[in-house]
Design a protein around this motif. Structure first.
Motif, PDB file in Angstrom:
ATOM      1  N   ARG A  63      82.777  17.330 -23.923  1.00 51.83           N
ATOM      2  CA  ARG A  63      83.241  18.597 -23.500  1.00 51.83           C
ATOM      3  C   ARG A  63      83.439  18.535 -21.931  1.00 51.83           C
ATOM      4  O   ARG A  63      84.308  19.149 -21.527  1.00 51.83           O
ATOM      5  CB  ARG A  63      82.417  19.609 -24.238  1.00 51.83           C
ATOM      6  N   ARG A  64      82.256  18.151 -21.184  1.00 54.98           N
ATOM      7  CA  ARG A  64      82.225  18.066 -20.062  1.00 54.98           C
ATOM      8  C   ARG A  64      83.526  17.326 -19.524  1.00 54.98           C
ATOM      9  O   ARG A  64      84.102  17.580 -18.438  1.00 54.98           O
ATOM     10  CB  ARG A  64      80.666  17.688 -19.411  1.00 54.98           C
ATOM     11  N   LEU A  65      83.458  16.232 -19.931  1.00 51.55           N
ATOM     12  CA  LEU A  65      84.809  15.256 -19.664  1.00 51.55           C
ATOM     13  C   LEU A  65      86.107  15.582 -19.747  1.00 51.55           C
ATOM     14  O   LEU A  65      86.730  15.783 -18.793  1.00 51.55           O
ATOM     15  CB  LEU A  65      84.411  13.992 -20.254  1.00 51.55           C
ATOM     16  N   ALA A  74      90.932  19.555 -15.074  1.00 49.32           N
ATOM     17  CA  ALA A  74      90.621  20.265 -13.660  1.00 49.32           C
ATOM     18  C   ALA A  74      91.372  19.410 -12.693  1.00 49.32           C
ATOM     19  O   ALA A  74      91.815  19.810 -11.500  1.00 49.32           O
ATOM     20  CB  ALA A  74      89.204  20.598 -13.422  1.00 49.32           C
ATOM     21  N   HIS A  75      91.131  18.100 -13.090  1.00 53.33           N
ATOM     22  CA  HIS A  75      91.719  17.179 -12.077  1.00 53.33           C
ATOM     23  C   HIS A  75      93.394  17.025 -12.556  1.00 53.33           C
ATOM     24  O   HIS A  75      93.987  16.053 -11.614  1.00 53.33           O
ATOM     25  CB  HIS A  75      91.234  15.706 -12.350  1.00 53.33           C
ATOM     26  N   GLY A  76      93.833  17.619 -13.048  1.00 50.47           N
ATOM     27  CA  GLY A  76      95.299  17.641 -13.499  1.00 50.47           C
ATOM     28  C   GLY A  76      95.845  16.628 -14.572  1.00 50.47           C
ATOM     29  O   GLY A  76      97.146  16.625 -14.749  1.00 50.47           O
ATOM     30  N   LEU A  84      88.417  22.347 -28.312  1.00 49.90           N
ATOM     31  CA  LEU A  84      89.150  21.629 -27.218  1.00 49.90           C
ATOM     32  C   LEU A  84      90.000  22.036 -26.885  1.00 49.90           C
ATOM     33  O   LEU A  84      90.461  22.175 -25.556  1.00 49.90           O
ATOM     34  CB  LEU A  84      89.466  20.102 -28.236  1.00 49.90           C
ATOM     35  N   ALA A  85      90.964  23.175 -27.450  1.00 46.62           N
ATOM     36  CA  ALA A  85      92.041  23.613 -27.151  1.00 46.62           C
ATOM     37  C   ALA A  85      91.576  24.650 -26.066  1.00 46.62           C
ATOM     38  O   ALA A  85      92.591  24.814 -24.960  1.00 46.62           O
ATOM     39  CB  ALA A  85      92.770  24.561 -28.231  1.00 46.62           C
ATOM     40  N   ALA A  86      90.603  25.283 -26.135  1.00 47.91           N
ATOM     41  CA  ALA A  86      90.107  26.433 -25.355  1.00 47.91           C
ATOM     42  C   ALA A  86      89.801  25.689 -23.900  1.00 47.91           C
ATOM     43  O   ALA A  86      89.781  26.246 -22.685  1.00 47.91           O
ATOM     44  CB  ALA A  86      88.904  27.203 -25.674  1.00 47.91           C
ATOM     45  N   ASP A 101      77.229  14.875 -13.953  1.00 45.85           N
ATOM     46  CA  ASP A 101      77.232  13.530 -13.179  1.00 45.85           C
ATOM     47  C   ASP A 101      77.893  12.442 -14.011  1.00 45.85           C
ATOM     48  O   ASP A 101      78.569  11.667 -13.596  1.00 45.85           O
ATOM     49  CB  ASP A 101      75.984  13.099 -12.503  1.00 45.85           C
ATOM     50  N   ALA A 102      77.621  12.479 -15.412  1.00 45.04           N
ATOM     51  CA  ALA A 102      78.200  11.341 -16.330  1.00 45.04           C
ATOM     52  C   ALA A 102      79.583  11.643 -16.533  1.00 45.04           C
ATOM     53  O   ALA A 102      80.474  10.596 -16.306  1.00 45.04           O
ATOM     54  CB  ALA A 102      77.474  11.370 -17.717  1.00 45.04           C
ATOM     55  N   ALA A 103      79.981  12.866 -16.545  1.00 45.47           N
ATOM     56  CA  ALA A 103      81.440  13.095 -16.593  1.00 45.47           C
ATOM     57  C   ALA A 103      82.060  12.789 -15.302  1.00 45.47           C
ATOM     58  O   ALA A 103      83.247  12.121 -15.410  1.00 45.47           O
ATOM     59  CB  ALA A 103      81.540  14.668 -16.831  1.00 45.47           C
ATOM     60  N   THR A 104      81.706  13.084 -14.183  1.00 41.10           N
ATOM     61  CA  THR A 104      82.216  13.071 -13.015  1.00 41.10           C
ATOM     62  C   THR A 104      82.445  11.315 -12.674  1.00 41.10           C
ATOM     63  O   THR A 104      83.390  10.832 -12.158  1.00 41.10           O
ATOM     64  CB  THR A 104      81.565  13.417 -11.479  1.00 41.10           C
ATOM     65  N   ALA A 105      81.449  10.530 -13.014  1.00 40.75           N
ATOM     66  CA  ALA A 105      81.724   8.908 -12.918  1.00 40.75           C
ATOM     67  C   ALA A 105      82.405   8.583 -13.924  1.00 40.75           C
ATOM     68  O   ALA A 105      83.469   7.579 -13.552  1.00 40.75           O
ATOM     69  CB  ALA A 105      80.287   8.467 -13.420  1.00 40.75           C
TER      70      ALA A 105
END
Length: 315
Positions: free
Chosen positions: A14-16, A22-24, A40-42, A212-216
């Motif tokens: 979900r975070r990923l 958000a990164h487009g 997921l749609a939300a 942080d796992a998601a940003t990586a």
């Protein structure tokens, strides 16, 4: 970039998905449960209901999405942890790491996908000899506990298959997750004083906050090159150091201490090995090659401020 996230409704998934959107990026994300498609749609993704063990379904979903990259985040852990019967507890996750990985790689090659990023793990998998902190070049444990042999084989299969595929194959070895959705059961054990320090508590653990796992993972999707990366914070530490700190952070009494012989009889070899012989991991490669830094550089701050919703709490 079009990104296909296999396993989009887990604590990390979900975070990923949120960060990729958000990164487009244009995100298609899967779930096995039709009831979770709305989540997921939300988040801004196109949901697809498919079982990762259904090869035809996975192939069809990837072909329809036509992604530039696939992220394999499929796991299936539920219920109470059963460390004494570790492989039985991990049976479906192990199948997703083997059969599920085969399906995703086959779909990637059939649809011309250029990059696959897959979830792996660093912790009990590390060789238990030598120094306390391992790099990606150190071998995995050649002699895991009997109850973890199937799980080790599944990890090794996934890593070989992804890095050996004729595309840009990236394996992310995440440390021990914490944060909302990942650490509640451990906190409950600490509060109940059911997570003791065994022996001298010399096993070294590496942690990583889910955010942080998601940003990586986003960094690996956007600019990662083929290979294996440890995704952990900057502060590997022995159990005797991090466990009392966690207890204090959540307002619990200090952890009990058990001799090794008693812990072995009560909990089995998996627990004893992890708590007394575990090895941590270095994140130098991920920092250098992915241009990534964990926002929570240490579990010391993370345990105090990052176990619940941390949008406003990060120092």
């Amino acid at each position: 970039m079009r990104v296909f996230v296999a396993g989009g409704t887990g604590a990390l998934g979900r975070r990923l998905v949120r960060q990729l959107v958000a990164h487009g990026h244009e995100v298609t994300a899967t779930t096995r449960s039709a009831g979770k498609a709305g989540e997921l749609a939300a988040l801004g993704a196109r949901p697809v209901v498919v079982d990762g063990l259904d090869g035809l379904g996975v192939g069809r979903a990837v072909a329809e999405a036509q992604p530039d990259a696939i992220v394999h985040q499929m796991t299936a852990l539920a219920g109470v942890a059963d460390l004494r019967h570790f492989d039985r507890w991990f049976a479906t996750t192990n199948e997703l790491r083997t059969t599920g990985t085969r399906h995703l790689l086959a779909a990637a090659q059939a649809s011309g996908v250029e990059k696959v990023v897959a979830q792996s793990y660093t912790g009990w998998t590390n060789i238990r000899t030598g120094g306390p902190v391992k790099t990606e070049d150190d071998p995995l444990d050649p002699h895991p506990a009997k109850a973890q042999r199937e799980s080790m084989a599944a990890v090794q299969f996934l890593e070989r298959a992804v890095t050996g595929a004729p595309l840009t194959g990236i394996v992310l070895r995440y440390g021990n997750f914490y944060g909302p959705g990942a650490s509640e059961s451990m906190v409950e054990l600490v509060r109940a004083r059911r997570l003791p320090i065994i022996g001298r508590g010399t096993g070294v653990w590496s942690f990583i906050h889910l955010d942080d796992a998601a940003t990586a993972t986003v960094a690996a999707v956007e600019r990662g090159t083929a290979g294996v990366y440890n995704v952990v914070d900057d502060d590997p530490a022995p159990v005797a150091e991090w466990l009392p700190h966690l207890a204090e952070a959540v307002g619990a009494k200090p952890p009990l201490r058990l001799p090794v012989w008693l812990a072995r009889a009560a909990a089995g070899e998996v627990v004893v090995g992890w708590m007394t012989e575990g090895r941590g991991a270095s994140n130098d490669r991920a920092k250098s090659e992915l241009d990534w830094r964990p926002a929570w550089t240490s579990w010391r701050d993370g345990f105090r401020h990052g176990l619940t919703d941390v949008a406003e709490a990060r120092p």
